[in-house]
Design an enzyme around this catalytic site. Structure first.
Site, PDB file in Angstrom:
ATOM      1  N   CYS A 102       2.107   4.660  14.096  1.00  0.00           N
ATOM      2  CA  CYS A 102       2.466   6.021  13.695  1.00  0.00           C
ATOM      3  C   CYS A 102       1.211   6.864  13.447  1.00  0.00           C
ATOM      4  O   CYS A 102       1.147   8.032  13.850  1.00  0.00           O
ATOM      5  CB  CYS A 102       3.351   5.996  12.460  1.00  0.00           C
ATOM      6  N   HIS A 147      -1.057   7.439   3.267  1.00  0.00           N
ATOM      7  CA  HIS A 147       0.134   6.839   3.886  1.00  0.00           C
ATOM      8  C   HIS A 147       1.134   6.384   2.832  1.00  0.00           C
ATOM      9  O   HIS A 147       0.770   5.744   1.844  1.00  0.00           O
ATOM     10  CB  HIS A 147      -0.299   5.637   4.740  1.00  0.00           C
TER      11      HIS A 147
END
Length: 330
Positions: free
Chosen positions: A153, A180
């Protein structure tokens, strides 16, 4: 009407379920998800699709039938097989390998052994023939390839951005930190996880750690190999992450000029000039959404840019995009 790309999901965890949710919205008419395989019970698969702590309730009825799950108007055959090669997938164009375990040729090839034409892995894998990032190196994706990785991602957020900036401004060297959200690889209470920092309770601390994006960037954009270094800080939120990139441009630039590049990039790169927070970006389909208010150029010429990305939803949309284009080649 062109024949639709038939997809099977192997692994119905966070990415597998998010792929199905995104696809059910109707934005990929050229894709048909027809099968799900997971080692969890059928009841668990149906429940976790219908009720989701991040994305809410599934927009449609979810029920089980013998050998199948019905999600809204879609009936998908449902199997519970640990070894995918034992199934008959001869009607499948693309297996989306979403178990997180396809890091060997033997495991990644099980979909092919079952009769499917191609395998798309939802994460980094040394077993893949090619690592693709839409908007960065997808022009090199070959129809003859059979096992491909969709990278990570974070790499999907970073690589198209770096390519756009390098083509317009030039990048000498840079540093990216991904801020994150926590993931299933971290414990909810302190517990051994190899890396001592990652063994700490995910929802209680910010955790400095590593990211695969650094090595994947060299693979995806080899012309820039060694120029972008990467690190990560896991933070106690359940969804939406960010990239904070600082780089030395190859020529002098201004903040408005950098923002013009970000706003004109298009494709998988979105942008906003509003004062948004992470929860505002939930379920955004772009690979990265640049926050132009955060762009800055220092007196010494360093450039800083900041972008949001829904690390589950955006990545799942790229899985569908790649499956739609790559899987259509027969």
């Amino acid at each position: 009407m062109a024949e639709r790309v038939r997809v099977a999901l192997n692994g119905f965890g966070r990415i597998g379920r998010t792929v199905l949710r995104a696809w059910a919205g109707g934005a990929w008419p050229g894709v048909e998800i027809v099968a799900i395989n997971d080692i969890a019970s059928a009841e668990d698969c149906a429940y976790l699709l219908e009720y989701d702590s991040v994305f809410g309730r599934f927009p449609g009825a979810v029920r089980l039938e013998p050998g199948a799950m019905v999600a809204g108007p879609h009936r998908l055959r449902l199997t519970r097989e640990a070894d995918l090669s034992r199934l008959d997938l001869s009607d499948i164009d693309v297996v989306m390998e979403c178990t997180g375990r396809a890091d060997t040729v033997e495991v990644s090839g099980r979909g092919l052994a079952a009769g499917a034409r191609r395998v798309l892995i939802s994460g980094p894998s040394e077993a893949a023939e090619f690592t693709v990032v839409l908007g960065a190196n997808d022009a090199a994706l070959d129809a003859h390839m059979r096992v491909v990785s969709n990278a990570s991602c974070t790499t999907n957020a970073l690589a198209p951005l770096v390519k756009a900036l390098h083509e317009s401004i030039g990048i000498g060297t840079g540093w990216m930190t991904t801020i994150h959200c926590y993931t299933g690889s971290q414990p909810t209470v302190d517990a051994p996880r190899g890396d001592p920092a990652r063994s700490r309770a995910a929802a209680l601390s910010m955790v400095p750690t590593t990211t695969s994006a650094g090595r994947l960037m060299d693979r995806v954009l080899p012309d820039l190999a060694g120029r972008i270094s990467c690190a990560a800080v896991r933070v106690p939120v359940a969804s939406v992450s960010a990239i904070d990139l600082t780089f030395q441009p190859l020529r002098a630039v201004t903040t408005p000029e950098v923002n013009a590049v970000l706003q004109g990039a298009g494709g998988v790169i979105g942008w906003t000039d509003r004062p948004l927070v992470s929860s505002d970006l939930r379920a955004r389909a772009e690979s990265v959404i640049m926050a132009t208010r955060e762009t800055a150029v220092t007196g010494g010429g360093l450039v800083r840019v900041f972008g949001w990305y829904d690390n589950e939803w955006g990545f799942s949309c790229r899985m569908l995009d790649v499956a739609a284009s790559w899987g259509a080649h027969r």
